[in-house]
Structure formats: structure tokens, C-alpha cells
Design an enzyme around this catalytic site. Sequence first.
Site, PDB file in Angstrom:
ATOM      1  N   ARG A 227     -12.228  64.359 -55.272  1.00 34.36           N
ATOM      2  CA  ARG A 227     -11.577  64.357 -56.581  1.00 34.36           C
ATOM      3  C   ARG A 227     -12.651  64.351 -57.667  1.00 34.36           C
ATOM      4  O   ARG A 227     -13.701  63.701 -57.518  1.00 34.36           O
ATOM      5  CB  ARG A 227     -10.693  63.112 -56.749  1.00 34.36           C
ATOM      6  N   HIS A 275     -10.761  74.296 -56.496  1.00 36.48           N
ATOM      7  CA  HIS A 275      -9.987  73.349 -55.675  1.00 36.48           C
ATOM      8  C   HIS A 275      -9.411  74.085 -54.455  1.00 36.48           C
ATOM      9  O   HIS A 275      -8.195  74.086 -54.222  1.00 36.48           O
ATOM     10  CB  HIS A 275      -8.860  72.691 -56.485  1.00 36.48           C
TER      11      HIS A 275
END
Length: 312
Positions: A227, A275
Site C-alpha cells: 500500500r 497497482h
Amino acid sequence: VNLLLVGSFADDEGAAWAEALRQALPSHHLLLDRKPGLAIDVAIVANPPPGSLRGLAGLRLIQSLWAGVDRLLGDETLPAGVPIARMVDPAMNEAMAETALWATLSLQRGFYRYAEQQQQALWRQLPQPRADEWPVLLLGYGQMGRQVARRLAQQGYPVTAWRRHAATAEAAPGVTLCQGRAALQLALAGARVLINLLPLTADTRGLIDAELLARLPPGAAVVNLARGAHLVDADLLAALDSGAIGHAVLDVFQVEPLPAPHPYWRHPKVTVLPHAAALTDLRSAAAMVAANIETLARGGTPTHLVRRDAGY
Ligand code: NAP
Ligand code: GLV
């Protein structure tokens, strides 16, 4: 069982999930919107907008289509006491291992630097260290971390993996496990590559900061696959600019999509991924969700439940 699918989906992703879930769960009833008076048993969620599950009385399970549940747990309106299961999918773990292997190999063999040299039509051979001379430190030894560690160790890299709890079982061959701050500091000092696969929790937010980066040997690399908020961006940029950190491979960011003016996009020592280190594989993920819902329907306990107090 009445199921509600709710998420922040891009393009036709929601429709694809609905089709895959209906195929995997033909005897249950999948809704895409709440219906007044109809009780929902299971909410199947993919980063749902905060408040989406507010007031769903009678909910028996929240099944996340995402592996990381940090955003979900951050929703204060989430019904209390309802079990949350997260996505655990061997296909996703394998995809993550491929990404980690690609990044580590590219760093070890200087392939990012060759790509940079090509921009300048520069013909120059770089040193060629062996895999066994290229220690990797992995933060997190969970579903993803274990598969990453196994694949890197098979490739010949010395792997140290840091986790929260003391090891209860033996590590994979070629993998050394450690825990605690002192062990982390020791492992940092010997690592050529730091790979982050921690969940984002109160304990891990901002962990990769100037102090931690300064403990890596000069020129070491950072690979963040977990993250964006694990990393203090200003600290990483300063370390890249001073040469203390040689390269960063970043898949996740504080704000996604990464805004166009962000310095990461154009930094010569940063490789940006959108991502995409491990996308959810619709086929295997739908089967995993179906298995959990059938277990619940039979009165059993679903797998991969989140410990809300620990945050993962
Ligand atoms: P997991 O199975 O829950 O594993 C988490 C690991 O982190 C465990 O080994 C745990 O230690 C360790 N850990 C947690 N808190 C810690 C702390 N304070 N100090 C040290 N170690 C700590 O999670 P996972 O399925 O491997 O997924 C990891 C993360 O990857 C997710 O949360 C998500 O953020 C990210 N992810 C990214 C992508 C992508 O495409 N980029 C895709 C999927 C997931 P113990 O083993 O001792 O509990
Ligand atoms: C992706 O980042 C996930 O958590 O599934």
C-alpha cells in the site's frame, strides 16, 4: 442466500464480477442494488464507497474481493460484529511472486539501468552480481509473502522475511524468518532489495521512512507492492536523489491513480506500475468466494477471516 455485490468498479468490471459470481453460485440470489424489505445475508465487496453497508441488519458475512482490507476497515459505518473474509487466491499469490521476481531480477542484473542507458544511446556493460550475492528482505510473510519468498529462494536469492508473530512452522528452504524491531534493523543492514508485502495497519503505516531507509546499504532498492501509505514519499524521494537508495519499483500510491504531476512518474530511478502487481483473477477468486458462501449456507465457518482488532 441473498448476496449483494457492491464496490468501486472501473468500466465493466462490476458486470464481469456479477457474471462470474452468478455462474459460481447458481443456487443463490445475487443483487446489484439493495431492495427495500429484502434481507441481505452476504455483502460481496470490492472497496465499497464508505457507508455502503450501513444499516444492513441481518448481515452474516462481508466477503472482500480484495486481499487488503485497510480501506474497508476504515469505514466507521461497517456493521459491527459481522465476520469479514478477505480474498486469498493462489493465482493472485503466484502473480505477486512473478512481479517480485521480475523486480528483483531486474535490479540484480541492472536491467532498469540498461533501460535508462538506452534513453541516452549509452553502450556500457554493468557488473553482473550472482543471485546468491543479492540478499532480499521481505516485509510480511503471509499469503503473498510466503509465495514470493519461495520463488525468490528457488531462484537463488538469500531471503529474510519479517513478520509479526514468532514462526510457528518452518520457513521454506532458503528463507530465514525474523520478527521484532531489532531483527528488522539487522536484516535491513544486509539487504540489497527491500520488498514490502505488509497489510496497512496502525502499526505499519509510514513504516518505510527516512530512518528505515537509512539502515539499508548504500544503493539498495525498495519495491513497494502493498500500500502507498506504508511509504513516506518525501523520504524515499530524498534518498533516491542523494543516491542512498538506488532504485524504487512502486506499484501502489497514497493517491491512485497516481496524479500526473507526481515526481515518481518522471523520476529516472523509479519504475511505476498501475497497482497491477497482482490483479484478482476472476475465475479462481469467484470460486473462492463461492466456497466461502456455500460453507456459510451449510452453517460452517468461512475461511480467511480478518482479525478486526489487528487490522488484517
Ligand atoms: P496476510 O496473509 O495477512 O499477511 C500479512 C503478513 O504481514 C503476515 O506475515 C503478518 O505477520 C505480517 N505483519 C502484519 N503486521 C505486521 C507488523 N506490524 N509487523 C511485522 N509483520 C506484520 O496478507 P497478504 O495476503 O500476504 O497480503 C499482504 C498485502 O498485500 C495486503 O494487505 C495488500 O495491502 C497487499 N496487496 C497488494 C496487491 C497489489 O496488486 N499490489 C494485491 C494484493 C494484496 P504474521 O504472519 O506474524 O501475522
Ligand atoms: C489489491 O491491492 C488487493 O488488496 O487485493
